[in-house]
Design a protein around this motif. Structure first.
Motif, PDB file in Angstrom:
ATOM      1  N   ARG B  72       0.834  -1.199   0.000  1.00 47.43           N
ATOM      2  CA  ARG B  72       0.000   0.000   0.000  1.00 47.43           C
ATOM      3  C   ARG B  72       0.872   1.254   0.000  1.00 47.43           C
ATOM      4  NH1 ARG B  72      -1.987   2.292   4.320  1.00 47.43           N
ATOM      5  NH2 ARG B  72      -3.571   3.866   3.983  1.00 47.43           N
ATOM      6  N   LYS B  73       1.921   1.222   0.831  1.00 48.14           N
ATOM      7  CA  LYS B  73       2.848   2.362   0.892  1.00 48.14           C
ATOM      8  C   LYS B  73       3.531   2.567  -0.460  1.00 48.14           C
ATOM      9  CE  LYS B  73       2.601   3.962   5.063  1.00 48.14           C
ATOM     10  NZ  LYS B  73       2.038   5.287   5.212  1.00 48.14           N
ATOM     11  N   GLN B  76       1.204   4.131  -2.767  1.00 47.32           N
ATOM     12  CA  GLN B  76       1.011   5.536  -2.399  1.00 47.32           C
ATOM     13  C   GLN B  76       2.185   6.392  -2.907  1.00 47.32           C
ATOM     14  OE1 GLN B  76       1.184   6.572   1.779  1.00 47.32           O
ATOM     15  NE2 GLN B  76      -0.663   7.793   1.603  1.00 47.32           N
ATOM     16  N   LYS B  79       2.047   6.817  -6.573  1.00 53.28           N
ATOM     17  CA  LYS B  79       1.020   7.804  -6.950  1.00 53.28           C
ATOM     18  C   LYS B  79       1.528   9.227  -6.711  1.00 53.28           C
ATOM     19  CE  LYS B  79      -3.781   8.920  -6.475  1.00 53.28           C
ATOM     20  NZ  LYS B  79      -5.074   8.395  -6.295  1.00 53.28           N
ATOM     21  N   ILE B  80       2.183   9.430  -5.564  1.00 50.30           N
ATOM     22  CA  ILE B  80       2.728  10.763  -5.269  1.00 50.30           C
ATOM     23  C   ILE B  80       3.722  11.163  -6.362  1.00 50.30           C
ATOM     24  CG2 ILE B  80       4.230  12.049  -3.682  1.00 50.30           C
ATOM     25  CD1 ILE B  80       2.908  10.456  -1.387  1.00 50.30           C
ATOM     26  N   ARG B  82       3.844  10.046  -9.420  1.00 48.69           N
ATOM     27  CA  ARG B  82       3.134  10.256 -10.697  1.00 48.69           C
ATOM     28  C   ARG B  82       2.500  11.659 -10.727  1.00 48.69           C
ATOM     29  NH1 ARG B  82      -0.053   5.992 -10.478  1.00 48.69           N
ATOM     30  NH2 ARG B  82      -1.998   7.097 -10.052  1.00 48.69           N
ATOM     31  N   ILE B  83       1.839  12.018  -9.628  1.00 48.84           N
ATOM     32  CA  ILE B  83       1.193  13.338  -9.584  1.00 48.84           C
ATOM     33  C   ILE B  83       2.251  14.433  -9.612  1.00 48.84           C
ATOM     34  CG2 ILE B  83      -0.271  14.870  -8.222  1.00 48.84           C
ATOM     35  CD1 ILE B  83      -1.733  12.442  -7.167  1.00 48.84           C
ATOM     36  N   SER B  84       3.330  14.218  -8.854  1.00 45.18           N
ATOM     37  CA  SER B  84       4.403  15.217  -8.808  1.00 45.18           C
ATOM     38  C   SER B  84       5.006  15.416 -10.196  1.00 45.18           C
ATOM     39  CB  SER B  84       5.464  14.759  -7.810  1.00 45.18           C
ATOM     40  OG  SER B  84       6.419  15.758  -7.655  1.00 45.18           O
ATOM     41  N   GLY B  86       3.485  15.011 -12.936  1.00 47.84           N
ATOM     42  CA  GLY B  86       2.477  15.759 -13.694  1.00 47.84           C
ATOM     43  C   GLY B  86       2.599  17.251 -13.446  1.00 47.84           C
ATOM     44  N   TYR B  87       2.788  17.619 -12.169  1.00 45.49           N
ATOM     45  CA  TYR B  87       2.931  19.045 -11.837  1.00 45.49           C
ATOM     46  C   TYR B  87       4.219  19.618 -12.436  1.00 45.49           C
ATOM     47  CZ  TYR B  87      -1.069  19.408  -8.716  1.00 45.49           C
ATOM     48  OH  TYR B  87      -2.336  19.467  -8.225  1.00 45.49           O
ATOM     49  N   GLN B  88       5.310  18.832 -12.395  1.00 45.77           N
ATOM     50  CA  GLN B  88       6.574  19.337 -12.962  1.00 45.77           C
ATOM     51  C   GLN B  88       6.417  19.570 -14.461  1.00 45.77           C
ATOM     52  OE1 GLN B  88       8.615  20.255 -10.685  1.00 45.77           O
ATOM     53  NE2 GLN B  88       7.249  19.163  -9.296  1.00 45.77           N
ATOM     54  N   SER B  89       5.741  18.613 -15.113  1.00 47.61           N
ATOM     55  CA  SER B  89       5.529  18.735 -16.557  1.00 47.61           C
ATOM     56  C   SER B  89       4.666  19.961 -16.867  1.00 47.61           C
ATOM     57  CB  SER B  89       4.883  17.440 -17.055  1.00 47.61           C
ATOM     58  OG  SER B  89       4.248  17.634 -18.259  1.00 47.61           O
ATOM     59  N   MET B  90       3.656  20.196 -16.003  1.00 45.58           N
ATOM     60  CA  MET B  90       2.797  21.370 -16.181  1.00 45.58           C
ATOM     61  C   MET B  90       3.626  22.652 -16.056  1.00 45.58           C
ATOM     62  SD  MET B  90      -0.521  22.332 -13.888  1.00 45.58           S
ATOM     63  CE  MET B  90       0.261  23.274 -12.595  1.00 45.58           C
TER      64      MET B  90
END
Lengths: 126, 267
Positions: B72-73, B76, B79-80, B82-84, B86-90
């Motif tokens: 689970r960790k 998690q 996912k963090i 992956r989202i991070s 995404g933000y860097q790419s943005m």
């Protein structure tokens, strides 16, 4: 429990947590120097609210950029809400993003992925 | 049960078995006690095995729970990340867009003056290293103020856009044209001497003269005046620009819609 009311800065979002209304509002960018200092009071507030208030909790978000530690903190909050939802508590979230920045909406989708409680993502004009 | 009671009982039975005078009843009674004790031991062994199995099961479940927690960790953290990402790419996309906006003129889409100044410096530095030639041409739309006054600023903007597009089309692939000021454009011709610059400037002038204007304003004729010059090794860029500006002034004074070059010899 007291309300939380933090003003927006260039690197931190505004945070308003209203106990009597059961609403948490966050708006802006989040890349604080010390994310624990910023988010821990909010995480504690949400935990206390879900444990004792016995009222629905609603999150209103207009977050744009989040750094990695802020992402982690938001996931913690969503996890608490998800656990409360599974116990039958009413929780919900709404994430607004600028319609000119579709990427923010896509990233909000990533957060929503593990949530089964009502979670809407909407664009809004500037 | 007394610890040594069982060995003592077994010894007694051994004696009774080998004693011909022993009473069968005594032997039977002793064997009955022995049997009872074996049964008790068997029960205790079964109980021990049962408890041990429960411990093993609990440990296994605890292990599985640790594995699940760990998985689970890991999910998690993934996912963090992956989202991070995404933000860097943005942010990267935003940076690219802002850079493009800060380097280009909003109306014409051409490089702006600030960006052109950078390109001028780079191109001239490269030419100085390689002993190459560089030329520039300063272009001004003739009677642009009159166009704005008579046809309106909206038409003036369309004129600027059409002239910009026309010059972009008339250039070589590696030439650069920037919006230098209001109705002024600067063309940069790398690897180009004064003679070739004359041809390129004339090509731009002729192309602008052919821009259709019927849909814009009655009686509107579009033309440009161009002053061009070649960069001299070792001179300051401002000197080259000044020479092109002087040449442009001559073109304006000579009736407009023409190109005039300035070299070291005719200064």
């Amino acid at each position: 429990m007291n309300n939380l009311n933090l003003s927006q800065t260039s690197s931190t979002p505004s945070i308003l947590a209203d106990w009597s209304k059961g609403i948490v509002q966050m708006k802006g960018d989040s890349y604080p120097e010390n994310s624990f200092e910023l988010f821990q009071p909010l995480i504690d507030w949400v935990q206390a609210y879900l444990a004792t208030a016995g009222q629905p909790l609603h999150l209103d978000l207009e977050l744009v950029y989040l750094n990695t530690s802020s992402i982690r903190s938001m996931m913690d909050i969503f996890e608490q809400m998800e656990a409360a939802h599974k116990k039958g508590q009413m929780v919900s979230a709404r994430w607004f993003y600028d319609f000119a920045n579709e990427r923010v909406g896509q990233l909000a989708e990533e957060f929503r992925e593990d949530c089964t409680f009502p979670f809407t993502i909407s664009s809004k004009p500037r | 049960m007394i610890p040594d009671a069982l060995p003592a009982l077994e010894s007694r039975i051994e004696i009774l078995l080998h004693d011909p005078a022993a009473s069968p009843a005594d032997l039977h009674a002793a064997l009955a006690v022995l049997y009872e004790r074996y049964c008790l031991q068997e029960q205790m062994l079964a109980r021990l095995i049962h408890i041990s199995d429960k411990y093993q099961m609990a440990e296994r479940e605890r292990g599985l729970s640790h594995v699940e927690q760990l998985q689970r960790k890991v999910r998690q953290v993934e996912k963090i990340v992956r989202i991070s990402d995404g933000y860097q790419s943005m942010l990267q996309d935003l940076h690219t867009r802002l850079t493009a906006i800060s380097n280009h003129d909003d109306l014409t889409g051409l490089p702006n003056r600030r960006h052109m100044q950078e390109r001028l410096k780079q191109t001239i530095a490269q030419a100085e290293r390689n002993g190459d030639t560089v030329s520039i041409a300063l272009v001004d739309i003739d009677f642009f103020k009159k166009i704005n006054d008579s046809a309106g600023h909206a038409i003036g903007d369309v004129v600027l856009t059409r002239v910009a597009e026309c010059m972009r089309q008339s250039m070589r692939e590696y030439d650069i044209c920037a919006r230098w000021g209001g109705e002024e454009f600067l063309m940069l011709f790398p690897s180009c001497d004064l003679q070739n610059a004359a041809q390129l400037a004339e090509r731009a002038r002729a192309a602008v003269a052919k821009i259709p204007t019927d849909d814009l304003h009655a009686g509107l004729n579009l033309s440009v005046s161009i002053g061009y010059t070649e960069f001299r090794l070792g001179e300051a860029i401002d000197s080259t620009l000044k020479r092109a500006d002087d040449a442009l002034y001559c073109a304006k004074s000579s009736g407009r819609n023409c190109v005039i070059g300035s070299s070291a010899s005719n200064e």
